[in-house]
Design an enzyme around this catalytic site. Structure first.
Site, short mmCIF file in Angstrom:
data_model
loop_
_atom_site.label_atom_id
_atom_site.label_comp_id
_atom_site.label_asym_id
_atom_site.label_seq_id
_atom_site.Cartn_x
_atom_site.Cartn_y
_atom_site.Cartn_z
N ARG A 1 0.79 16.93 156.53
CA ARG A 1 1.21 15.55 156.25
C ARG A 1 0.58 15.01 154.97
O ARG A 1 0.23 13.85 154.87
CB ARG A 1 0.89 14.63 157.43
CG ARG A 1 1.52 15.05 158.74
CD ARG A 1 3.05 15.05 158.67
NE ARG A 1 3.60 15.58 159.91
CZ ARG A 1 3.88 16.86 160.12
NH1 ARG A 1 3.67 17.75 159.16
NH2 ARG A 1 4.37 17.26 161.27
N SER B 1 6.71 9.18 164.99
CA SER B 1 5.29 9.41 165.26
C SER B 1 4.44 8.45 164.44
O SER B 1 4.48 8.49 163.22
CB SER B 1 4.92 10.85 164.92
OG SER B 1 5.66 11.76 165.70
N GLU C 1 0.13 7.87 160.57
CA GLU C 1 1.01 8.58 159.65
C GLU C 1 1.90 7.58 158.91
O GLU C 1 2.30 7.81 157.77
CB GLU C 1 1.86 9.57 160.44
CG GLU C 1 2.80 10.42 159.63
CD GLU C 1 3.54 11.43 160.48
OE1 GLU C 1 4.69 11.75 160.13
OE2 GLU C 1 2.98 11.90 161.49
#
Length: 368
Positions: free
Chosen positions: A164, A233, A329
Site C-alpha cells: 500500500r 478497507s 489506508e
C-alpha cells in the site's frame, strides 16, 4: 481547460460526505496541465489535492482545498510474441479496465476485480487483493511534474512499490500527478488461487471464473458505496515482527496471519477489529459494517469528523487489546490538503461508549 468554482464534492467521494472546494480543475492534456496554477513546492503545494473517483478519500472538513481531477482517458493494446502491453489513461475506471482486459483475452488483473477507483490512483496505493498487487503487472508510469511542467516516464523499479505504498506517497508526493499507466501482461497465464476463498476453485479455472469468484466474495463482504457510503478497507493490515507475532499467537492461537518475504507477519485488521467487539458497532450516523469489520460506513452523516472519531475509537480499542497499531489506508483531506491521521489531534475519539451484547448495541458509561 474546464474548471469550476465553489464546487460541491459530495457526489465525488464514496463516503458521501458534504464538502466543497473553492476551485476544481479537470486537465485532460499536457497543455492543460501546464495551465494549472503554480503548485510547485513553496507555493500552494499543501493546499491542493489530486482526486480520482474519491473511493479512498475522506473529507475531514466542509471546506476542501483546490482540487485537481485529471481526465486522461483511453486504452491501447500492443501485442508482442509473449506478452501484451496495455496503456491506460489515469481517469479510466479500474474495474472497467479489468473487465476490458478479460474480454480481450488479456489475463492477470482478475483477482483485482471490483476494486473501486481510477487507474491513476492504483499505483499510488499499490492496490492489492486476493494475492495480487498492482505492481505485479506495472511496466511504466507516465507522471507530470509540476515544477518542470514536463512529463516523465518512471519504470516499475523507480516507483518503489511496497505494501500500500509507492514513491508517489513518498519523495514524489504532491510534486506531480499520474497521467497514464502501462501494464505488461505475459501470455503464459496461470490462475492465482492462493488466497482463502479462491482455493476452492479448480486449478484449471479460467480467468473469467476467477473474476466471477472474486466479485462474489467482495460483494458478500463489502457494501456497495452507492447503497451504503463507505471507502472499502479503512485500515491497512498491520505488519509485525516475528517476535511480536509469537506473543500474539500464544494468546490467540487462531489469529489469521500471512508471512511476508522479509520475515515479517501481516495480520488481518478486520479480524482484530472483530475480536475487539466492534463488528456491527454503530454510533449515531457512522459505524462498522456488520459483515466486514474493516469497513467503516456512513449511515447519513455529512461530517467527515465523525468518521475520524469512530476510527480513533477503533484504533484505541485494538491497541488496548492487542498492542497493535492500526493505520488508516483512507486519505484524510482538510482545507489545507492531505493530512496524516495522527496529525488530526483536534478530533477526539468517541467517548463514554461501551460495547455490549452482540456489539450492535451501545450505551453510555465510563470507558475503561
Amino acid at each position: 481547460m474546464h474548471s469550476n468554482q465553489n464546487y460541491s464534492l459530495k457526489s465525488s467521494n464514496s463516503f458521501n460526505i458534504k464538502a466543497s472546494c473553492s476551485r476544481i480543475y479537470f486537465p485532460s492534456s499536457l497543455a492543460e496541465l501546464q495551465q494549472l496554477p503554480d503548485l510547485s513546492a513553496g507555493n500552494t503545494s499543501d493546499n491542493f489535492y489530486i482526486l480520482g473517483e474519491g473511493s479512498n478519500t475522506l473529507f475531514v472538513e466542509a471546506q476542501a482545498p483546490i482540487i485537481i481531477q485529471p481526465k486522461f482517458n483511453g486504452i491501447s493494446i500492443v501485442e508482442q510474441d509473449d506478452h501484451f502491453v496495455v496503456t491506460v489513461g489515469a481517469a479510466e475506471n479500474w474495474h472497467d479496465l479489468v473487465c476490458f482486459c478479460l474480454e480481450q483475452g488479456i489475463y492477470g488483473l482478475e483477482n483485482l476485480a471490483l476494486i473501486p477507483g481510477s487507474v491513476g490512483a492504483a499505483p499510488v496505493q499499490n492496490i492489492g487483493a486476493y494475492g495480487v498487487e498492482f505492481a505485479d503487472f506495472c511496466q511504466e508510469i507516465q507522471w507530470y511534474e509540476f515544477a518542470s511542467e514536463t512529463l516523465h516516464s518512471l519504470t516499475k523499479q523507480a516507483c518503489r512499490f511496497a505494501y500500500r505504498d509507492s514513491i508517489f506517497k513518498q519523495e514524489r508526493y504532491n510534486k506531480g500527478l499520474i497521467t497514464q499507466v502501462t501494464f505488461n501482461f505475459p501470455k503464459a497465464w496461470q490462475a492465482n488461487l492462493s488466497y482463502a476463498g479462491l482455493d476452492t476453485l479448480a486449478k484449471e479455472s479460467t480467468a473469467k471464473q476467477v473474476m466471477a469468484q472474486v466479485i462474489a466474495l467482495r460483494s458478500s463482504k463489502l457494501p456497495d458505496p452507492k447503497e451504503l457510503p463507505n471507502a472499502g478497507s479503512f485500515f491497512k493490515n498491520p505488519i509485525v515482527n516475528d517476535a511480536d507475532f509469537a506473543q500474539l499467537q500464544q494468546q490467540y492461537p487462531k489469529i489469521p496471519h500471512f508471512p511476508q518475504k522479509n520475515g515479517e507477519i501481516k495480520l488481518a485488521a478486520g479480524w482484530l477489529i472483530d475480536q475487539a467487539g466492534l463488528k456491527g458497532f454503530r454510533h449515531g450516523d457512522v459505524g462498522v459494517h456488520q459483515q466486514q469489520a474493516l469497513v467503516l460506513v456512513n449511515y447519513g452523516s455529512e461530517l467527515g469528523a465523525e468518521i475520524i472519531s469512530l476510527a480513533k475509537y477503533i484504533q484505541q480499542k485494538v491497541a488496548k487489546k492487542f498492542s497493535v497499531s492500526l493505520i488508516p489506508e483512507v486519505r484524510m483531506i482538510t482545507h489545507k490538503g492531505e493530512r496524516s491521521f495522527s496529525s488530526l489531534s483536534d478530533l477526539n475519539p468517541i467517548e463514554n461508549i461501551t460495547v455490549i451484547g452482540d456489539s450492535n448495541s451501545i450505551r453510555g458509561s465510563s470507558d475503561d
